[in-house]
Scaffold this motif. Structure first.
Motif, short mmCIF file in Angstrom:
data_model
loop_
_atom_site.label_atom_id
_atom_site.label_comp_id
_atom_site.label_asym_id
_atom_site.label_seq_id
_atom_site.Cartn_x
_atom_site.Cartn_y
_atom_site.Cartn_z
N ARG A 150 -36.54 0.35 12.57
CA ARG A 150 -37.52 1.43 12.54
C ARG A 150 -37.07 2.54 11.61
O ARG A 150 -37.88 3.14 10.91
CB ARG A 150 -37.73 1.95 13.96
N ARG A 151 -35.78 2.81 11.57
CA ARG A 151 -35.24 3.85 10.68
C ARG A 151 -35.61 3.55 9.22
O ARG A 151 -36.03 4.44 8.48
CB ARG A 151 -33.73 3.92 10.84
N GLU A 152 -35.45 2.30 8.80
CA GLU A 152 -35.74 1.93 7.40
C GLU A 152 -37.23 2.02 7.10
O GLU A 152 -37.64 2.50 6.03
CB GLU A 152 -35.24 0.51 7.13
N LEU A 153 -38.07 1.55 8.03
CA LEU A 153 -39.51 1.61 7.82
C LEU A 153 -40.01 3.05 7.78
O LEU A 153 -40.86 3.41 6.97
CB LEU A 153 -40.24 0.82 8.91
N ASP A 154 -39.46 3.89 8.66
CA ASP A 154 -39.85 5.30 8.67
C ASP A 154 -39.43 5.99 7.37
O ASP A 154 -40.15 6.88 6.88
CB ASP A 154 -39.21 6.02 9.86
N GLY A 249 -38.45 -8.39 18.33
CA GLY A 249 -38.42 -8.07 19.76
C GLY A 249 -37.62 -6.84 20.13
O GLY A 249 -37.77 -6.32 21.23
N GLU A 250 -36.74 -6.38 19.25
CA GLU A 250 -35.95 -5.18 19.52
C GLU A 250 -35.45 -4.60 18.21
O GLU A 250 -35.34 -5.31 17.20
CB GLU A 250 -34.76 -5.49 20.43
N ASP A 251 -35.18 -3.32 18.21
CA ASP A 251 -34.67 -2.66 17.02
C ASP A 251 -33.19 -3.03 16.83
O ASP A 251 -32.48 -3.31 17.79
CB ASP A 251 -34.82 -1.15 17.14
N ASP A 252 -32.75 -3.04 15.58
CA ASP A 252 -31.35 -3.33 15.24
C ASP A 252 -30.94 -4.74 15.68
O ASP A 252 -29.78 -4.99 16.03
CB ASP A 252 -30.41 -2.28 15.84
N CYS A 277 -34.39 0.41 -0.06
CA CYS A 277 -33.42 0.04 0.97
C CYS A 277 -32.12 0.81 0.71
O CYS A 277 -31.21 0.30 0.06
CB CYS A 277 -33.15 -1.47 0.94
N PRO A 278 -32.02 2.04 1.18
CA PRO A 278 -30.84 2.86 0.91
C PRO A 278 -29.54 2.21 1.36
O PRO A 278 -29.53 1.37 2.28
CB PRO A 278 -31.12 4.15 1.69
N PRO A 279 -28.40 2.57 0.73
CA PRO A 279 -27.11 1.91 0.99
C PRO A 279 -26.61 2.00 2.43
O PRO A 279 -25.69 1.27 2.80
CB PRO A 279 -26.16 2.64 0.03
N TYR A 280 -27.17 2.87 3.22
CA TYR A 280 -26.75 3.03 4.61
C TYR A 280 -26.74 1.69 5.36
O TYR A 280 -25.78 1.39 6.10
CB TYR A 280 -27.68 4.03 5.30
N SER A 281 -27.76 0.88 5.17
CA SER A 281 -27.85 -0.39 5.89
C SER A 281 -26.79 -1.38 5.41
O SER A 281 -26.16 -2.07 6.21
CB SER A 281 -29.25 -1.00 5.74
N ALA A 282 -26.61 -1.47 4.09
CA ALA A 282 -25.59 -2.36 3.54
C ALA A 282 -24.20 -1.97 4.04
O ALA A 282 -23.37 -2.83 4.38
CB ALA A 282 -25.65 -2.35 2.02
#
Length: 334
Positions: A150-154, A249-252, A277-282
């Protein structure tokens, strides 16, 4: 450097264009047929290429990141896009259908284990597939990591990325009444699936243009309109997956199951200025996955075609040619 010149310079470093040695339409059930192709060495190291989107489809350029004498490259257009049929169809089209399709393709091609190469949504699908079938994945090569949170989509559809391109964000928003702009994914969903082909295409082009405009740091202005058929499949499928949070079914979901990657090595290539897709996720994925290596490309955004991204991926694939764990996949080790 203009965008066209940047892509041309990037392409200079790729392997020469090649044609597939095998092309087929596979009936995967549920009324869907997916296009599958194989390129390179029929007896080489098998590597599966997963395109982005969802809904992006494969392109001939994706074949060119692999030494054709070493790799057996498998590409396919995921349900509803590219050459797969029915086009732009969301029925029986979820992440879990795609994971099942990958297994059907692997079995049909007689592959026991393969490397998986994917960027953006392709990285998402690669990770979910690897967590579901870890015994079938020898190595992961990921670019522009997207974890379907949800963080990425937001960030991308809630105005975060729009702060860097306010004029393009305004173009994306203007088709939606102000009272609906609090949830742009839901607002576009209503208009991408309202049964009016003209309206659906108009909104599909706007949805696609917003993403395309931010894909590369070499872009500074609105993207040209995509062909109607491409835009409609891309926007409808992407929106369908996003409004359903990837059907996870669930976040993360991915990070909560990252221990399933314990035995799998991986490379992550990430643009420092990736606004999609900011580097935070990578970075978070790399921290949680001990066998991964993270390379941040300093002057790069999201696009596969950017010079720094392409060069790093080529270096990785060329090095993996000599990895005994990879060579054994083709029986090339002696």
């Amino acid at each position: 450097m203009d965008k066209v010149a940047g892509r041309r310079k990037s392409a200079e470093h790729l392997y020469p264009p090649i044609d597939p040695f095998d092309q087929r339409m596979m009936d995967v059930g549920d009324g869907h047929k997916v296009y599958v192709e194989q390129c390179g060495n029929p007896h080489g190291i098998p590597v599966l290429v997963l395109h982005g989107g969802p809904g992006g489809g494969c392109s001939p350029a994706m074949r060119r990141y692999f030494d054709p004498n070493t790799y057996r490259v498998v590409l396919f257009d995921q349900r509803g896009c590219g050459r797969s049929r029915p086009h732009a169809c969301i029925d029986n089209n979820t992440t879990w259908h795609l994971v099942s399709d990958i297994e059907a393709i692997r079995e049909a091609l007689g592959v026991s284990q393969w490397a998986v190469f994917g960027g953006s949504w392709g990285a998402t699908l690669a990770l979910i597939y690897a967590e579901t079938h870890p015994d079938r994945v020898a190595h992961l090569i990921l670019r522009g990591v997207f974890l379907m949170t949800r963080r990425e989509l937001d960030w991308f559809y809630g105005g975060g990325a729009g702060q860097f391109y306010p004029e393009l964000w305004a173009r994306f928003c203007k088709l939606i009444p102000e009272e609906e702009r609090g949830d742009m994914i839901a607002a576009y969903h209503q208009r991408l699936f309202n049964g009016d082909l003209v309206a659906e295409t108009q909104h599909a082009r706007a949805w696609t243009a917003w993403e395309n405009a931010l894909a590369s740091i070499e872009t500074d202005g609105p993207a040209a309109d995509s062909p109607a058929d491409y835009a409609r499949a891309f926007a409808r499928l992407e929106n369908h997956y996003f409004i359903n949070s990837g059907f996870l079914g669930e976040d993360d979901y991915i990070l909560k199951r990252v221990e399933r990657l314990t035995g799998i090595g991986g490379h992550i290539v990430q643009g420092r200025y990736d606004l999609i897709c900011p580097p935070y996720s990578a970075y978070n994925l790399h921290k949680a996955w001990p066998k991964s290596e993270l390379q941040i490309v300093t002057l790069a955004g999201h696009a596969l075609s950017e010079q720094g991204i392409s060069a790093q991926l080529l270096r990785i694939m060329d090095r993996l040619r000599f990895d005994p764990a990879m060579r054994i996949l083709s029986g090339a080790i002696g």
